[in-house]
Write a protein that holds these residues in place. Structure first.
Motif, PDB file in Angstrom:
ATOM      1  N   PRO A 102       0.303 100.993  90.628  1.00 19.25           N
ATOM      2  CA  PRO A 102       1.326 100.574  91.587  1.00 19.25           C
ATOM      3  C   PRO A 102       2.561 100.051  90.850  1.00 19.25           C
ATOM      4  O   PRO A 102       2.444  99.345  89.856  1.00 19.25           O
ATOM      5  CB  PRO A 102       0.636  99.464  92.389  1.00 19.25           C
ATOM      6  N   TYR A 103       3.718 100.402  91.367  1.00 21.07           N
ATOM      7  CA  TYR A 103       4.953  99.994  90.701  1.00 21.07           C
ATOM      8  C   TYR A 103       6.015  99.648  91.747  1.00 21.07           C
ATOM      9  O   TYR A 103       5.832  98.705  92.498  1.00 21.07           O
ATOM     10  CB  TYR A 103       5.412 101.105  89.756  1.00 21.07           C
ATOM     11  N   LYS A 104       7.057 100.416  91.836  1.00 21.27           N
ATOM     12  CA  LYS A 104       8.154 100.136  92.770  1.00 21.27           C
ATOM     13  C   LYS A 104       8.157 101.190  93.874  1.00 21.27           C
ATOM     14  O   LYS A 104       8.128 102.387  93.591  1.00 21.27           O
ATOM     15  CB  LYS A 104       9.490 100.156  92.027  1.00 21.27           C
ATOM     16  N   ARG A 105       8.189 100.736  95.111  1.00 26.00           N
ATOM     17  CA  ARG A 105       8.227 101.674  96.223  1.00 26.00           C
ATOM     18  C   ARG A 105       9.604 102.328  96.318  1.00 26.00           C
ATOM     19  O   ARG A 105      10.626 101.650  96.267  1.00 26.00           O
ATOM     20  CB  ARG A 105       7.907 100.967  97.543  1.00 26.00           C
ATOM     21  N   GLU A 106       9.602 103.648  96.436  1.00 22.96           N
ATOM     22  CA  GLU A 106      10.830 104.399  96.689  1.00 22.96           C
ATOM     23  C   GLU A 106      10.577 105.308  97.885  1.00 22.96           C
ATOM     24  O   GLU A 106       9.717 106.187  97.834  1.00 22.96           O
ATOM     25  CB  GLU A 106      11.232 105.241  95.473  1.00 22.96           C
ATOM     26  N   ILE A 107      11.330 105.097  98.944  1.00 25.16           N
ATOM     27  CA  ILE A 107      11.270 105.969 100.114  1.00 25.16           C
ATOM     28  C   ILE A 107      12.696 106.328 100.499  1.00 25.16           C
ATOM     29  O   ILE A 107      13.525 105.439 100.720  1.00 25.16           O
ATOM     30  CB  ILE A 107      10.553 105.295 101.305  1.00 25.16           C
ATOM     31  N   VAL A 130      17.257 113.545  95.165  1.00 28.66           N
ATOM     32  CA  VAL A 130      15.944 114.065  95.541  1.00 28.66           C
ATOM     33  C   VAL A 130      15.290 113.140  96.570  1.00 28.66           C
ATOM     34  O   VAL A 130      15.694 111.992  96.738  1.00 28.66           O
ATOM     35  CB  VAL A 130      15.023 114.216  94.312  1.00 28.66           C
ATOM     36  N   PHE A 131      14.262 113.660  97.226  1.00 26.42           N
ATOM     37  CA  PHE A 131      13.567 112.871  98.237  1.00 26.42           C
ATOM     38  C   PHE A 131      12.329 112.221  97.631  1.00 26.42           C
ATOM     39  O   PHE A 131      11.506 112.895  97.001  1.00 26.42           O
ATOM     40  CB  PHE A 131      13.172 113.746  99.428  1.00 26.42           C
ATOM     41  N   GLN A 132      12.208 110.918  97.828  1.00 23.54           N
ATOM     42  CA  GLN A 132      11.125 110.128  97.247  1.00 23.54           C
ATOM     43  C   GLN A 132      10.237 109.542  98.340  1.00 23.54           C
ATOM     44  O   GLN A 132      10.733 109.179  99.417  1.00 23.54           O
ATOM     45  CB  GLN A 132      11.683 108.967  96.420  1.00 23.54           C
ATOM     46  N   TRP A 133       8.928 109.427  98.011  1.00 30.92           N
ATOM     47  CA  TRP A 133       8.020 108.743  98.927  1.00 30.92           C
ATOM     48  C   TRP A 133       6.799 108.313  98.124  1.00 30.92           C
ATOM     49  O   TRP A 133       5.778 108.982  98.125  1.00 30.92           O
ATOM     50  CB  TRP A 133       7.616 109.661 100.084  1.00 30.92           C
ATOM     51  N   HIS A 134       6.911 107.190  97.412  1.00 29.38           N
ATOM     52  CA  HIS A 134       5.801 106.783  96.554  1.00 29.38           C
ATOM     53  C   HIS A 134       5.843 105.288  96.275  1.00 29.38           C
ATOM     54  O   HIS A 134       6.889 104.641  96.396  1.00 29.38           O
ATOM     55  CB  HIS A 134       5.827 107.563  95.230  1.00 29.38           C
ATOM     56  N   ASN A 135       4.692 104.774  95.884  1.00 29.72           N
ATOM     57  CA  ASN A 135       4.552 103.382  95.440  1.00 29.72           C
ATOM     58  C   ASN A 135       4.102 103.290  93.988  1.00 29.72           C
ATOM     59  O   ASN A 135       4.286 102.270  93.353  1.00 29.72           O
ATOM     60  CB  ASN A 135       3.520 102.647  96.299  1.00 29.72           C
ATOM     61  N   ASP A 136       3.465 104.346  93.492  1.00 32.12           N
ATOM     62  CA  ASP A 136       2.875 104.336  92.150  1.00 32.12           C
ATOM     63  C   ASP A 136       3.780 105.045  91.150  1.00 32.12           C
ATOM     64  O   ASP A 136       4.665 105.826  91.520  1.00 32.12           O
ATOM     65  CB  ASP A 136       1.513 105.047  92.159  1.00 32.12           C
ATOM     66  N   VAL A 153      12.619 103.808  88.591  1.00 37.39           N
ATOM     67  CA  VAL A 153      11.327 104.392  88.202  1.00 37.39           C
ATOM     68  C   VAL A 153      11.646 105.534  87.241  1.00 37.39           C
ATOM     69  O   VAL A 153      12.112 106.601  87.651  1.00 37.39           O
ATOM     70  CB  VAL A 153      10.551 104.912  89.435  1.00 37.39           C
ATOM     71  N   ARG A 154      11.419 105.273  85.948  1.00 35.97           N
ATOM     72  CA  ARG A 154      11.930 106.193  84.933  1.00 35.97           C
ATOM     73  C   ARG A 154      11.279 107.571  84.973  1.00 35.97           C
ATOM     74  O   ARG A 154      11.961 108.591  84.972  1.00 35.97           O
ATOM     75  CB  ARG A 154      11.753 105.576  83.542  1.00 35.97           C
ATOM     76  N   ASN A 155       9.951 107.627  85.001  1.00 35.46           N
ATOM     77  CA  ASN A 155       9.267 108.909  84.848  1.00 35.46           C
ATOM     78  C   ASN A 155       9.250 109.675  86.170  1.00 35.46           C
ATOM     79  O   ASN A 155       8.419 109.436  87.030  1.00 35.46           O
ATOM     80  CB  ASN A 155       7.839 108.684  84.338  1.00 35.46           C
ATOM     81  N   GLN A 156      10.188 110.608  86.303  1.00 37.27           N
ATOM     82  CA  GLN A 156      10.369 111.328  87.561  1.00 37.27           C
ATOM     83  C   GLN A 156       9.955 112.795  87.486  1.00 37.27           C
ATOM     84  O   GLN A 156       9.575 113.374  88.503  1.00 37.27           O
ATOM     85  CB  GLN A 156      11.830 111.231  88.006  1.00 37.27           C
ATOM     86  N   ALA A 157      10.046 113.395  86.323  1.00 31.20           N
ATOM     87  CA  ALA A 157       9.606 114.783  86.161  1.00 31.20           C
ATOM     88  C   ALA A 157       9.279 115.009  84.695  1.00 31.20           C
ATOM     89  O   ALA A 157       9.986 114.528  83.816  1.00 31.20           O
ATOM     90  CB  ALA A 157      10.685 115.768  86.618  1.00 31.20           C
ATOM     91  N   PHE A 158       8.186 115.735  84.453  1.00 32.93           N
ATOM     92  CA  PHE A 158       7.790 115.998  83.071  1.00 32.93           C
ATOM     93  C   PHE A 158       7.147 117.371  82.961  1.00 32.93           C
ATOM     94  O   PHE A 158       6.727 117.978  83.949  1.00 32.93           O
ATOM     95  CB  PHE A 158       6.820 114.925  82.567  1.00 32.93           C
TER      96      PHE A 158
END
Length: 221
Positions: A102-107, A130-136, A153-158
């Motif tokens: 769990p980290y920072k919620r982005e919606i 981009v569209f976000q919907w996460h807590n982890d 939230v740094r790690n967005q695509a890898f």
């Protein structure tokens, strides 16, 4: 070519990706793990792993998660292209030995910025909304290349080998966004209206970028 998509809940389909596959005449199949609570054997040239409200660490409640991680490890070894979206990206990270937590919620709608060059994203812009919907969030797998980074939230695509993880949603349509927003009890009415309004502003560019990424993904393998 055959694409198999792992679907964790009824309201998180492939969205625009499904339309793209239909347009290209590519065979695809959904595996609905929420119906059986288990993952059958997957035979595919390309695998897409969708999102869901569960965390990758909730394996006792959702036994299919540990089965998916094993599938990911095997597909990774076999060099089968995998595209993980939101929960799917977190499952790839977890399957390859990294922490998800769990980290920072982005919606809603957020900007991400290209962190490294890669042939997979050479047709995509340096910055995307981009569209976000996460807590982890997750730690990057060993030898993974960070493709896009976010401000909070740094790690967005890898990418690591032929496995691609997207924390954000490129696949959503206006209908999908509206359904998610209307069903979400934690959002205020103002927040819901803001997201719906911004969807009208950003969805066309998002769809265009989704097409470019899916085209590149389908060429892998």
């Amino acid at each position: 070519m055959k694409v198999v998509a792992i679907k964790h809940v009824p309201n998180e389909p492939m969205g625009l990706i499904e339309d793209i596959l239909k347009e290209k005449g590519i065979e695809y199949e959904y595996v609905r793990v929420y119906e059986t609570n288990e993952l059958p054997e997957v035979k595919a040239t390309h695998i897409v792993i969708m999102g869901g409200p569960m965390g990758v660490y909730e394996e006792k409640e959702y036994p299919f998660l540990s089965q998916e991680k094993e599938m990911i490890r095997q597909a990774f070894e076999d060099n089968i292209p995998i595209l993980g979206i939101c929960l799917g990206a977190q499952l790839i990270a977890s399957a390859l030995g990294k922490n998800v937590y769990p980290y920072k919620r982005e919606i809603g709608w957020f900007e991400v910025e290209k962190a490294n060059d890669d042939e997979l994203i050479e047709s995509l812009p340096d910055k995307m909304i981009v569209f976000q919907w996460h807590n982890d969030t997750f730690d990057l797998p060993d030898n993974a290349k960070l493709l896009y980074a976010g401000k909070d939230v740094r790690n967005q695509a890898f990418r690591v080998g032929n496995a691609i993880g997207l924390q954000f949603h490129l696949e959503v349509t206006p209908e999908i966004v509206r359904n998610w927003v209307e069903d979400e009890k934690s959002l205020t009415q103002d927040e819901k209206e803001k997201i719906i309004s911004e969807t009208g502003r950003y969805i066309n560019e998002l769809n265009e970028n989704c097409r470019k990424l899916v085209d590149a993904f389908l060429k892998l393998g």
